[in-house]
Motif scaffolding. Structure first.
Motif, PDB file in Angstrom:
ATOM      1  N   TYR A 128      -2.310  46.834 -13.550  1.00  0.00           N
ATOM      2  CA  TYR A 128      -2.863  45.502 -13.315  1.00  0.00           C
ATOM      3  C   TYR A 128      -3.403  44.906 -14.615  1.00  0.00           C
ATOM      4  N   ALA A 129      -4.129  45.719 -15.385  1.00  0.00           N
ATOM      5  CA  ALA A 129      -4.665  45.223 -16.657  1.00  0.00           C
ATOM      6  C   ALA A 129      -3.544  44.795 -17.589  1.00  0.00           C
ATOM      7  N   LEU A 130      -2.449  45.576 -17.637  1.00  0.00           N
ATOM      8  CA  LEU A 130      -1.303  45.220 -18.470  1.00  0.00           C
ATOM      9  C   LEU A 130      -0.678  43.912 -17.992  1.00  0.00           C
ATOM     10  N   GLY A 131      -0.577  43.743 -16.691  1.00  0.00           N
ATOM     11  CA  GLY A 131      -0.013  42.508 -16.149  1.00  0.00           C
ATOM     12  C   GLY A 131      -0.853  41.292 -16.488  1.00  0.00           C
ATOM     13  N   VAL A 132      -2.186  41.449 -16.481  1.00  0.00           N
ATOM     14  CA  VAL A 132      -3.068  40.332 -16.826  1.00  0.00           C
ATOM     15  C   VAL A 132      -2.892  39.939 -18.289  1.00  0.00           C
ATOM     16  N   VAL A 133      -2.853  40.938 -19.175  1.00  0.00           N
ATOM     17  CA  VAL A 133      -2.717  40.664 -20.602  1.00  0.00           C
ATOM     18  C   VAL A 133      -1.373  39.991 -20.894  1.00  0.00           C
ATOM     19  N   ALA A 134      -0.300  40.463 -20.237  1.00  0.00           N
ATOM     20  CA  ALA A 134       1.031  39.912 -20.495  1.00  0.00           C
ATOM     21  C   ALA A 134       1.286  38.615 -19.744  1.00  0.00           C
ATOM     22  N   GLY A 135       0.657  38.439 -18.596  1.00  0.00           N
ATOM     23  CA  GLY A 135       0.977  37.301 -17.743  1.00  0.00           C
ATOM     24  C   GLY A 135       0.608  35.962 -18.337  1.00  0.00           C
ATOM     25  N   GLY A 136      -0.525  35.881 -19.056  1.00  0.00           N
ATOM     26  CA  GLY A 136      -0.944  34.608 -19.639  1.00  0.00           C
ATOM     27  C   GLY A 136       0.101  34.019 -20.568  1.00  0.00           C
ATOM     28  N   PRO A 137       0.520  34.743 -21.626  1.00  0.00           N
ATOM     29  CA  PRO A 137       1.545  34.191 -22.519  1.00  0.00           C
ATOM     30  C   PRO A 137       2.888  33.956 -21.826  1.00  0.00           C
ATOM     31  N   LEU A 138       3.267  34.828 -20.889  1.00  0.00           N
ATOM     32  CA  LEU A 138       4.568  34.684 -20.242  1.00  0.00           C
ATOM     33  C   LEU A 138       4.663  33.419 -19.395  1.00  0.00           C
ATOM     34  N   LEU A 139       3.580  33.086 -18.690  1.00  0.00           N
ATOM     35  CA  LEU A 139       3.602  31.939 -17.791  1.00  0.00           C
ATOM     36  C   LEU A 139       3.053  30.666 -18.419  1.00  0.00           C
ATOM     37  N   ALA A 140       2.485  30.778 -19.629  1.00  0.00           N
ATOM     38  CA  ALA A 140       1.839  29.613 -20.233  1.00  0.00           C
ATOM     39  C   ALA A 140       2.829  28.467 -20.431  1.00  0.00           C
ATOM     40  N   ARG A 141       4.020  28.753 -20.945  1.00  0.00           N
ATOM     41  CA  ARG A 141       5.004  27.697 -21.187  1.00  0.00           C
ATOM     42  C   ARG A 141       5.456  27.062 -19.879  1.00  0.00           C
ATOM     43  N   ALA A 142       5.555  27.892 -18.811  1.00  0.00           N
ATOM     44  CA  ALA A 142       6.026  27.363 -17.531  1.00  0.00           C
ATOM     45  C   ALA A 142       5.028  26.394 -16.921  1.00  0.00           C
ATOM     46  N   ILE A 143       3.728  26.695 -17.071  1.00  0.00           N
ATOM     47  CA  ILE A 143       2.718  25.847 -16.416  1.00  0.00           C
ATOM     48  C   ILE A 143       2.200  24.744 -17.323  1.00  0.00           C
ATOM     49  N   ALA A 144       2.550  24.809 -18.641  1.00  0.00           N
ATOM     50  CA  ALA A 144       1.986  23.829 -19.580  1.00  0.00           C
ATOM     51  C   ALA A 144       2.409  22.412 -19.225  1.00  0.00           C
ATOM     52  N   ARG A 145       3.631  22.250 -18.719  1.00  0.00           N
ATOM     53  CA  ARG A 145       4.144  20.918 -18.407  1.00  0.00           C
ATOM     54  C   ARG A 145       3.927  20.536 -16.951  1.00  0.00           C
ATOM     55  N   CYS A 146       3.285  21.416 -16.186  1.00  0.00           N
ATOM     56  CA  CYS A 146       3.051  21.131 -14.763  1.00  0.00           C
ATOM     57  C   CYS A 146       1.699  20.448 -14.588  1.00  0.00           C
ATOM     58  N   GLU A 147       1.621  19.591 -13.601  1.00  0.00           N
ATOM     59  CA  GLU A 147       0.340  19.030 -13.193  1.00  0.00           C
ATOM     60  C   GLU A 147      -0.540  20.173 -12.689  1.00  0.00           C
ATOM     61  N   GLU A 148      -1.855  20.110 -12.968  1.00  0.00           N
ATOM     62  CA  GLU A 148      -2.732  21.255 -12.743  1.00  0.00           C
ATOM     63  C   GLU A 148      -2.724  21.760 -11.306  1.00  0.00           C
ATOM     64  N   LYS A 149      -2.779  20.854 -10.339  1.00  0.00           N
ATOM     65  CA  LYS A 149      -2.812  21.291  -8.946  1.00  0.00           C
ATOM     66  C   LYS A 149      -1.536  22.023  -8.577  1.00  0.00           C
ATOM     67  N   ARG A 150      -0.398  21.489  -9.006  1.00  0.00           N
ATOM     68  CA  ARG A 150       0.875  22.150  -8.705  1.00  0.00           C
ATOM     69  C   ARG A 150       0.951  23.508  -9.371  1.00  0.00           C
ATOM     70  N   ALA A 151       0.464  23.621 -10.616  1.00  0.00           N
ATOM     71  CA  ALA A 151       0.495  24.905 -11.317  1.00  0.00           C
ATOM     72  C   ALA A 151      -0.373  25.938 -10.603  1.00  0.00           C
TER      73      ALA A 151
END
Length: 458
Positions: free
Chosen positions: A53-76
């Protein structure tokens, strides 16, 4: 005039979501013996579920950042909550250890991005001057998860089986999803936002290093807190839960204190809180054999340590500018990396022959190192303060030379000034603006006055 209200349905919905996420992260520790027995594995192997779980948290932020950067906050945020629910349902239905390991990884992927994006959105939804307290309210779900969610989930797992706990957490996720869809307002595009993926400013990286060190300091001591109190401070075994509850209450108070300080003097408060955490750990080493003093210092240390976390989250958002969602997610990952490093450092110290009573000294040393790094870190804010975090400054608008556009922007600013002039004096409303923003404001006013005089002559 009625003072602004901090508590809103939107922020409470986000707090319910962080409560679900916090419960999912930490409840596994109380379920490990039952999972190990049910899946016929040994306890150290079951412990990999925590590491995964800790590894997933550390890796998940950078991996999903590009995907959610262009999304409206509520949808993200709703999309990330769907991933969280799917991960817990997968854990509920996992037939064996490896499938459960994969489910925990899936659940963790949404953790950093959700916590980071919710902090940015909370600051944006906050009334003027309350961004830090809004983040604290949102993150209060995480602290309540340690006080209520984890004990309740552990008891449920022991009574109805560990799969029932994952089912309950999934239901919490569904409730949070429905509340967010109903109560969190859709956000307009941020003014002046670039369509390109934002780059992380260089000033953010030292703050992330501070977050790793602050979290490592906390968990080098917190991981072994109960054994320290039992074996060094002579705490009765039956009082162990009450002692952890006392520490949890201190942590919860620290969240609110840190959020309030974030809206006051962020940098000075951050340095002071780090110093206070180090002093509490040093004091604990001196008073560790006197139980009442030790318990009081544990509560004070919990408040100071979690206040540091809130202040670092506020600082990274302020310094990141347009990259605030990415920086906020990375900061959550930095905290989790520090969690793992702190627990590892504490275990290493014990393996090298140091006693449990020396772990508070280790935590104080790491906190002091974090204090030195923070003291040498540039403090300039990319956005210039809370009002810029919410995207309200004129300078962010980047207007063209169209007088109508300039007049519209100036009218909006005047409406905001009129709405808040009873709550904030003039110097406070504009006190956070940078020199460039003040000059831009004067230029806009002169342009509008010139256009008004020109219209009158015509």
């Amino acid at each position: 005039m009625t003072p602004p209200r901090l508590v809103s349905p939107a922020l409470l919905a986000l707090a319910v979501a962080t409560f679900a996420i916090g419960t999912a992260e930490f409840v596994i520790m109380g379920l490990l013996p039952d999972i190990a027995a049910d899946l016929a594995i040994d306890l150290p192997r079951a412990g990999y579920l925590v590491s995964a779980y800790a590894l997933g948290v550390v890796a998940g932020g950078p991996l999903l950042a590009r995907a959610i950067a262009r999304c409206e906050e509520k949808r993200a945020l709703t999309g990330l909550m769907v991933i969280f629910i799917a991960g817990n349902l997968a854990a509920l239905l996992a037939p064996g250890f490896y499938s459960l390991l994969a489910a925990r990884l899936l659940t963790a992927l949404s953790h950093a991005s959700f916590m980071g994006a919710s902090a940015v959105l909370a600051a944006r939804l906050a009334p003027p001057g309350m961004a830090g307290r809004a983040m604290a309210l949102t993150f209060s779900g995480m602290t309540l998860a340690n006080i209520l969610g984890v004990p309740g989930g552990t008891l449920l797992g022991q009574w109805a089986g560990w799969r029932a706990t994952f089912a309950a957490v999934a239901l919490l996720g569904v409730a949070a999803l429905l509340l967010m869809r109903a109560r969190v307002p859709a956000q307009p595009p941020r003014s002046g936002a670039s369509p390109d993926f934002p780059r992380l400013p260089g000033k953010v990286w030292p703050v992330l290093v501070c977050s790793v060190l602050a979290s490592a300091s906390m968990f080098s001591f917190f991981t072994y807190l109960l054994p320290i109190l039992l074996q060094v401070s002579a705490l009765p075994v039956r009082s162990g839960g009450a002692a952890l509850l006392l520490c949890g209450l201190g942590i919860a108070a620290g969240g609110w204190i840190g959020g309030s300080l974030c809206d006051w003097r962020l940098t000075a408060s951050l340095l002071g809180s780090l110093g206070a955490a180090a002093l509490c750990l040093l004091g604990f080493h001196v008073q560790s054999h006197h139980l009442p003093s030790a318990l009081a210092l544990v509560a004070l240390w919990g408040a100071a340590a979690f206040s540091v976390c809130m202040l670092l989250q506020g600082r990274v958002i302020r310094q990141a500018g347009a990259a605030a969602p990415l920086a906020s997610s990375l900061n959550i990952g930095a905290f989790n990396l520090g969690n793992a490093l702190g627990a590892w450092a504490g275990g290493l110290a014990l393996d090298w022959g140091f006693g449990l009573d020396h772990l508070s000294l280790l935590g104080a040393a790491i906190a002091s190192l974090a204090l030195l790094v923070c003291a040498g870190t540039p403090t300039g804010d990319i956005q210039g303060g809370e009002s810029q975090t919410r995207g309200d400054s004129i300078a962010e608008r980047q207007p063209g030379h169209d007088p109508a556009e300039i007049l519209t922007i100036e009218t909006e600013q005047r409406q905001r000034d009129t709405k808040h002039h009873h709550r904030q004096p003039e110097h406070r409303r504009h006190g956070d603006l940078t020199g460039k923003t003040q000059q831009a404001d004067q230029d806009l006013r002169h342009t509008v006055e010139h256009n008004d005089h020109q219209s009158c002559r015509e």
